[in-house]
Design a protein around this motif. Structure first.
Motif, PDB file in Angstrom:
ATOM      1  N   GLY A   1      12.231  10.315   2.671  1.00 14.07           N
ATOM      2  CA  GLY A   1      10.976   9.823   2.184  1.00 14.07           C
ATOM      3  C   GLY A   1      10.517   8.599   2.946  1.00 14.07           C
ATOM      4  O   GLY A   1      11.202   8.071   3.814  1.00 14.07           O
ATOM      5  N   ALA A   2       9.357   8.175   2.622  1.00 18.08           N
ATOM      6  CA  ALA A   2       8.734   7.025   3.273  1.00 18.08           C
ATOM      7  C   ALA A   2       9.401   5.720   2.827  1.00 18.08           C
ATOM      8  O   ALA A   2      10.075   5.662   1.800  1.00 18.08           O
ATOM      9  CB  ALA A   2       7.250   6.987   2.946  1.00 18.08           C
ATOM     10  N   GLU A  91       6.421   6.235   7.525  1.00 22.63           N
ATOM     11  CA  GLU A  91       6.916   7.600   7.332  1.00 22.63           C
ATOM     12  C   GLU A  91       8.092   7.851   8.270  1.00 22.63           C
ATOM     13  O   GLU A  91       8.145   7.285   9.373  1.00 22.63           O
ATOM     14  CB  GLU A  91       5.800   8.623   7.612  1.00 22.63           C
ATOM     15  N   PRO A  92       9.048   8.688   7.877  1.00 25.42           N
ATOM     16  CA  PRO A  92      10.191   8.993   8.747  1.00 25.42           C
ATOM     17  C   PRO A  92       9.722   9.524  10.104  1.00 25.42           C
ATOM     18  O   PRO A  92       8.803  10.338  10.169  1.00 25.42           O
ATOM     19  CB  PRO A  92      10.960  10.077   7.979  1.00 25.42           C
ATOM     20  N   GLY A  93      10.315   9.023  11.166  1.00 24.12           N
ATOM     21  CA  GLY A  93       9.988   9.478  12.512  1.00 24.12           C
ATOM     22  C   GLY A  93       8.689   8.918  13.069  1.00 24.12           C
ATOM     23  O   GLY A  93       8.246   9.339  14.132  1.00 24.12           O
ATOM     24  N   SER A  94       8.073   7.961  12.368  1.00 30.77           N
ATOM     25  CA  SER A  94       6.822   7.392  12.871  1.00 30.77           C
ATOM     26  C   SER A  94       6.904   5.864  12.856  1.00 30.77           C
ATOM     27  O   SER A  94       7.841   5.286  12.325  1.00 30.77           O
ATOM     28  CB  SER A  94       5.636   7.871  12.039  1.00 30.77           C
ATOM     29  N   ASP A  95       5.893   5.254  13.427  1.00 27.42           N
ATOM     30  CA  ASP A  95       5.807   3.797  13.475  1.00 27.42           C
ATOM     31  C   ASP A  95       4.707   3.327  12.534  1.00 27.42           C
ATOM     32  O   ASP A  95       3.805   4.079  12.192  1.00 27.42           O
ATOM     33  CB  ASP A  95       5.450   3.313  14.889  1.00 27.42           C
ATOM     34  N   ALA A  96       4.776   2.061  12.155  1.00 28.86           N
ATOM     35  CA  ALA A  96       3.712   1.428  11.386  1.00 28.86           C
ATOM     36  C   ALA A  96       3.428   0.085  12.032  1.00 28.86           C
ATOM     37  O   ALA A  96       4.318  -0.540  12.601  1.00 28.86           O
ATOM     38  CB  ALA A  96       4.119   1.252   9.933  1.00 28.86           C
ATOM     39  N   GLU A  97       2.193  -0.337  11.955  1.00 26.42           N
ATOM     40  CA  GLU A  97       1.806  -1.615  12.537  1.00 26.42           C
ATOM     41  C   GLU A  97       1.080  -2.441  11.491  1.00 26.42           C
ATOM     42  O   GLU A  97       0.289  -1.921  10.705  1.00 26.42           O
ATOM     43  CB  GLU A  97       0.874  -1.373  13.722  1.00 26.42           C
ATOM     44  N   LEU A  98       1.377  -3.735  11.489  1.00 23.06           N
ATOM     45  CA  LEU A  98       0.706  -4.664  10.591  1.00 23.06           C
ATOM     46  C   LEU A  98       0.141  -5.786  11.455  1.00 23.06           C
ATOM     47  O   LEU A  98       0.887  -6.585  12.015  1.00 23.06           O
ATOM     48  CB  LEU A  98       1.682  -5.234   9.555  1.00 23.06           C
ATOM     49  N   ALA A  99      -1.173  -5.809  11.607  1.00 20.03           N
ATOM     50  CA  ALA A  99      -1.831  -6.833  12.411  1.00 20.03           C
ATOM     51  C   ALA A  99      -2.809  -7.586  11.521  1.00 20.03           C
ATOM     52  O   ALA A  99      -3.543  -6.981  10.736  1.00 20.03           O
ATOM     53  CB  ALA A  99      -2.559  -6.202  13.591  1.00 20.03           C
ATOM     54  N   LEU A 100      -2.796  -8.916  11.643  1.00 17.32           N
ATOM     55  CA  LEU A 100      -3.702  -9.721  10.828  1.00 17.32           C
ATOM     56  C   LEU A 100      -4.207 -10.912  11.617  1.00 17.32           C
ATOM     57  O   LEU A 100      -3.605 -11.335  12.591  1.00 17.32           O
ATOM     58  CB  LEU A 100      -3.026 -10.180   9.541  1.00 17.32           C
ATOM     59  N   ARG A 101      -5.347 -11.416  11.162  1.00 18.15           N
ATOM     60  CA  ARG A 101      -5.917 -12.643  11.720  1.00 18.15           C
ATOM     61  C   ARG A 101      -5.916 -13.675  10.600  1.00 18.15           C
ATOM     62  O   ARG A 101      -6.394 -13.401   9.506  1.00 18.15           O
ATOM     63  CB  ARG A 101      -7.333 -12.396  12.237  1.00 18.15           C
TER      64      ARG A 101
END
Length: 127
Positions: A1-2, A91-101
């Protein structure tokens, strides 16, 4: 799962309770979860503010940092700040990005000195 991943951002603006605005609308500064957040603003009663703008909408978890203080009237709750935690789903097998200003806005009457410091613009200067 995620998996959920987040970054904890503790904020303290002055010594009084701060106001919270999520996507431009006032929100209670409490333990809560806010969906589809694109921007958040925390304001102190003095007018100082911190704004966060996210590149992509996030879930935002908020909570108050508080302690108990004892004075002549007994024990009372004292707010010390807020914690903002933007959260993204990975999610499994993927990337996540967190960008903020992040933007800082000083309180009225506070002027930057140019040396990284600040001074109260109401101070008298020698002629």
């Amino acid at each position: 799962g995620a998996c959920l991943a987040g970054v904890e951002l503790p904020l303290r603006l002055g010594t009084e309770a701060s106001r919270l605005f999520v996507n431009g609308k006032a929100a209670k500064a409490e333990c809560a979860s806010h969906a589809n957040v694109e921007r958040v603003r925390v304001e102190s009663p003095s007018g100082a503010a911190v704004e966060l703008a996210f590149e992509a909408a996030v879930e935002l978890w908020t909570d108050v940092v508080a302690t108990s203080v004892r004075d002549v009237a007994g024990y009372r709750r004292a707010e010390q700040g807020l914690v903002l935690m933007p959260v993204v789903r990975v999610e499994p097998g993927s990337d996540a990005e967190l960008a903020l200003r992040l933007s800082l806005h000083p309180a009225a009457g506070i002027v930057e000195t140019g040396d990284g410091g600040a001074s109260d613009s109401t101070e008298e200067t020698e002629a």
